[in-house]
Design an enzyme around this catalytic site. Structure first.
Site, mmCIF file in Angstrom:
data_model
loop_
_atom_site.group_PDB
_atom_site.id
_atom_site.type_symbol
_atom_site.label_atom_id
_atom_site.label_comp_id
_atom_site.label_asym_id
_atom_site.label_seq_id
_atom_site.Cartn_x
_atom_site.Cartn_y
_atom_site.Cartn_z
ATOM 1 N N CYS A 165 0.823 -1.218 0.000
ATOM 2 C CA CYS A 165 0.000 0.000 0.000
ATOM 3 C C CYS A 165 0.858 1.270 0.000
ATOM 4 O O CYS A 165 1.504 1.545 -1.004
ATOM 5 C CB CYS A 165 -0.974 -0.051 1.160
ATOM 6 S SG CYS A 165 -2.431 0.938 0.837
ATOM 7 N N HIS A 200 -3.191 -5.147 1.857
ATOM 8 C CA HIS A 200 -2.475 -5.385 3.119
ATOM 9 C C HIS A 200 -2.459 -6.856 3.525
ATOM 10 O O HIS A 200 -3.273 -7.266 4.360
ATOM 11 C CB HIS A 200 -3.175 -4.601 4.239
ATOM 12 C CG HIS A 200 -3.069 -3.125 4.106
ATOM 13 N ND1 HIS A 200 -2.047 -2.394 4.665
ATOM 14 C CD2 HIS A 200 -3.867 -2.238 3.471
ATOM 15 C CE1 HIS A 200 -2.212 -1.119 4.387
ATOM 16 N NE2 HIS A 200 -3.305 -0.988 3.660
ATOM 17 N N GLU A 238 -0.623 -8.191 5.540
ATOM 18 C CA GLU A 238 -0.282 -8.263 6.973
ATOM 19 C C GLU A 238 -1.518 -8.111 7.865
ATOM 20 O O GLU A 238 -1.443 -8.330 9.064
ATOM 21 C CB GLU A 238 0.782 -7.214 7.325
ATOM 22 C CG GLU A 238 0.320 -5.766 7.422
ATOM 23 C CD GLU A 238 0.079 -5.070 6.076
ATOM 24 O OE1 GLU A 238 0.099 -5.741 5.020
ATOM 25 O OE2 GLU A 238 -0.160 -3.859 6.089
#
Ligand code: GLN
Length: 195
Positions: free
Chosen positions: A77, A168, A170
């Site tokens: 991002c 994302h 994560e």
């Protein structure tokens, strides 16, 4: 294997959590000196303007030098925005490590954040991708491979040692994209050992 996470602003802890679940020694990188001894680096999501303004000294310049020497870097991002050669509507780009142009906030405002299943080439047919005011890739250079698209827009790409994603990985418990990056880091370590 030691992988750094640029720890200036943004989703730093989330990347470190995934690295530790994968039994990788993850290190916060706040200063250029902390880049030594690493085999790879992650630039997290957050706010690209804030990350660039808060990056001290020659931190981002050093990241660019490492990228040009084949060091593996993964930007998610805002991290992708920092690595792009070109940012739509902006005169200057930051690290310029991958031959792509990006449009910031192309997936809408914060309220328009969404999650969708993506097919990521060579990684997964069903990756749960979280988009938060995400940038889209609007141009890719010849040496760049697009790894995923959402509604026709490129959202994940790789050029050699540089990997970028609009979303994302994560923020989910799915670690397949991190594993893919770790594979790139392993290849780099093996090559460096031979040299
Ligand atoms: N919109 C942010 C930027 O321009 C990126 C958003 C994110 O990292 N979730 O930097």
């Amino acid at each position: 294997m030691r992988i750094g996470v640029l720890a200036v602003q943004g989703a730093v802890r989330e990347h470190l959590n995934i690295l530790s679940q994968l039994e990788i020694d993850g290190r916060r990188v706040k200063k250029a000196e902390q880049l030594s001894g690493l085999s790879g680096l992650i630039l997290p999501g957050g706010e690209s303007t804030a990350i660039s303004l808060l990056s001290r000294g020659c931190l981002l310049t050093k990241v660019g030098e490492l990228a040009s020497k084949g060091f593996p870097i993964f930007g998610t991002c805002a991290g992708m925005i920092l690595l792009a050669d070109e940012i739509e509507g902006q005169e200057d780009a930051y690290v310029r490590a991958i031959d792509i142009a990006v449009a910031r906030n192309a997936s809408g405002r914060q309220v328009d954040s969404f999650e969708t299943m993506l097919c990521v080439k060579g990684v997964a047919d069903d990756f749960p991708a979280v988009f938060i005011r995400a940038p889209y890739i609007t141009r890719v250079g010849n040496g760049v491979t697009v790894l995923a698209k959402h509604e026709g827009a490129a959202v994940m790409a790789r050029q050699g040692n540089v990997l970028v994603a609009s979303f994302h990985p994560e923020l989910t418990s799915d670690m397949r994209i991190h594993r893919y990056f770790i594979g790139m880091v392993k290849e780099y370590e093996e090559k460096e050992a031979v040299l």
